[in-house]
Design a protein around this motif. Structure first.
Motif, PDB file in Angstrom:
ATOM      1  N   GLY A  67      43.388  46.028  45.847  1.00 25.19           N
ATOM      2  CA  GLY A  67      43.358  45.441  44.509  1.00 25.19           C
ATOM      3  C   GLY A  67      42.036  44.757  44.224  1.00 25.19           C
ATOM      4  N   LEU A  68      41.480  44.055  45.205  1.00 24.32           N
ATOM      5  CA  LEU A  68      40.184  43.405  45.024  1.00 24.32           C
ATOM      6  C   LEU A  68      39.074  44.438  44.829  1.00 24.32           C
ATOM      7  CD1 LEU A  68      38.764  40.677  44.950  1.00 24.32           C
ATOM      8  CD2 LEU A  68      38.447  40.865  47.419  1.00 24.32           C
TER       9      LEU A  68
ATOM     10  N   VAL B   7      35.756  45.524  37.381  1.00 17.85           N
ATOM     11  CA  VAL B   7      36.302  45.139  36.081  1.00 17.85           C
ATOM     12  C   VAL B   7      35.911  43.697  35.767  1.00 17.85           C
ATOM     13  CG1 VAL B   7      38.449  44.781  34.786  1.00 17.85           C
ATOM     14  CG2 VAL B   7      38.189  46.790  36.251  1.00 17.85           C
ATOM     15  N   PHE B   8      35.965  42.824  36.772  1.00 20.31           N
ATOM     16  CA  PHE B   8      35.541  41.427  36.579  1.00 20.31           C
ATOM     17  C   PHE B   8      34.063  41.342  36.224  1.00 20.31           C
ATOM     18  CE2 PHE B   8      39.186  39.900  39.357  1.00 20.31           C
ATOM     19  CZ  PHE B   8      39.926  39.488  38.269  1.00 20.31           C
TER      20      PHE B   8
ATOM     21  N   VAL C 120      39.377  47.388  43.540  1.00 22.33           N
ATOM     22  CA  VAL C 120      39.525  48.034  42.229  1.00 22.33           C
ATOM     23  C   VAL C 120      39.142  47.079  41.104  1.00 22.33           C
ATOM     24  CG1 VAL C 120      41.246  48.973  40.621  1.00 22.33           C
ATOM     25  CG2 VAL C 120      41.243  49.693  43.012  1.00 22.33           C
ATOM     26  N   THR C 121      39.515  45.822  41.208  1.00 18.14           N
ATOM     27  CA  THR C 121      39.300  44.900  40.094  1.00 18.14           C
ATOM     28  C   THR C 121      37.934  44.218  40.098  1.00 18.14           C
ATOM     29  OG1 THR C 121      40.348  43.114  41.328  1.00 18.14           O
ATOM     30  CG2 THR C 121      41.744  44.390  39.842  1.00 18.14           C
ATOM     31  N   ALA C 122      37.210  44.258  41.210  1.00 15.60           N
ATOM     32  CA  ALA C 122      35.891  43.604  41.244  1.00 15.60           C
ATOM     33  C   ALA C 122      34.943  44.167  40.182  1.00 15.60           C
ATOM     34  CB  ALA C 122      35.290  43.705  42.636  1.00 15.60           C
TER      35      ALA C 122
ATOM     36  N   LEU D 130      35.733  36.968  30.222  1.00 15.95           N
ATOM     37  CA  LEU D 130      36.697  36.313  31.105  1.00 15.95           C
ATOM     38  C   LEU D 130      36.297  34.881  31.467  1.00 15.95           C
ATOM     39  CD1 LEU D 130      37.636  39.209  33.542  1.00 15.95           C
ATOM     40  CD2 LEU D 130      38.964  38.321  31.650  1.00 15.95           C
TER      41      LEU D 130
ATOM     42  N   SER E 127      33.050  39.930  32.612  1.00 16.20           N
ATOM     43  CA  SER E 127      32.777  38.523  32.893  1.00 16.20           C
ATOM     44  C   SER E 127      32.293  37.739  31.670  1.00 16.20           C
ATOM     45  CB  SER E 127      31.790  38.396  34.044  1.00 16.20           C
ATOM     46  OG  SER E 127      30.539  38.906  33.696  1.00 16.20           O
TER      47      SER E 127
ATOM     48  N   THR F  74      46.082  43.715  49.022  1.00 15.59           N
ATOM     49  CA  THR F  74      45.155  42.749  48.440  1.00 15.59           C
ATOM     50  C   THR F  74      43.730  43.272  48.464  1.00 15.59           C
ATOM     51  OG1 THR F  74      46.578  40.950  49.172  1.00 15.59           O
ATOM     52  CG2 THR F  74      44.301  40.382  48.629  1.00 15.59           C
TER      53      THR F  74
END
Length: 165
Positions: free
Chosen positions: A59-60, A66-67, A62-64, A74, A71, A56
């Motif tokens: 993943g957080l 991208v968010f 790596v994806t932070a 999204l 944004s 977790t």
């Protein structure tokens, strides 16, 4: 220091320390197997929970970014999807409320059409039936009591015959 060592050796009058409080000589085979099984299950579950936590966090991480980059796309998308789901749920709730209100209204109107007189007559009829049943039961009990007393009276007076009609 010497006092501490003496206290350790003189813990119990039996001289065995904690082992003297245990019943018997030691744990049984089933207890040992239960503890070993429990430790292996707990160890496996702790390992899996740690693995999940690490996954977790990776993943957080790596994806932070991208968010942050996406944004502007999204956030409105999440709002539209959330409002759509909220709309469907509200529609369902209003539909259930409408159907239950309609059912209540139909029952209320039906009770008005039948009227309180019909309900009162039904109640009176039911009470009359119950009363008739109670009166019949009391009559049977009274008849049995009278018959029993009559038989006692005939036994008490010798030489008298009671005619049966």
């Amino acid at each position: 220091m010497a006092d501490f060592r003496q206290q350790q050796h003189q813990q119990r009058p039996g001289g065995q320390g904690f082992a003297s409080t245990l019943p018997g000589k030691g744990p049984s085979t089933s207890q040992v197997l239960a503890v070993v099984t429990l430790l292996s299950v707990v160890g496996t579950l702790l390992f899996l929970s740690g693995l999940t936590l690490v996954g977790t966090l990776i993943g957080l991480a790596v994806t932070a970014p991208v968010f942050v980059i996406f944004s502007p796309v999204l956030v409105p998308t999440a709002l539209v999807i959330g409002l759509g789901v909220l709309g469907f749920l509200a529609s369902g709730a209003f539909g259930v409320t409408a159907l239950s209100s309609l059912s209540w209204m139909a029952n209320y109107l039906q009770s008005l059409i039948r009227g309180p007189l019909t309900q009162t007559l039904d109640q009176a009829k039911r009470r009359a039936q119950e009363t008739a049943g109670h009166v019949g039961q009391k009559a049977r009990e009274t008849a049995q009591t009278v018959q029993g007393k009559a038989q006692e009276a005939t036994k008490g007076a010798p030489g008298q015959e009671v005619s049966k009609t």
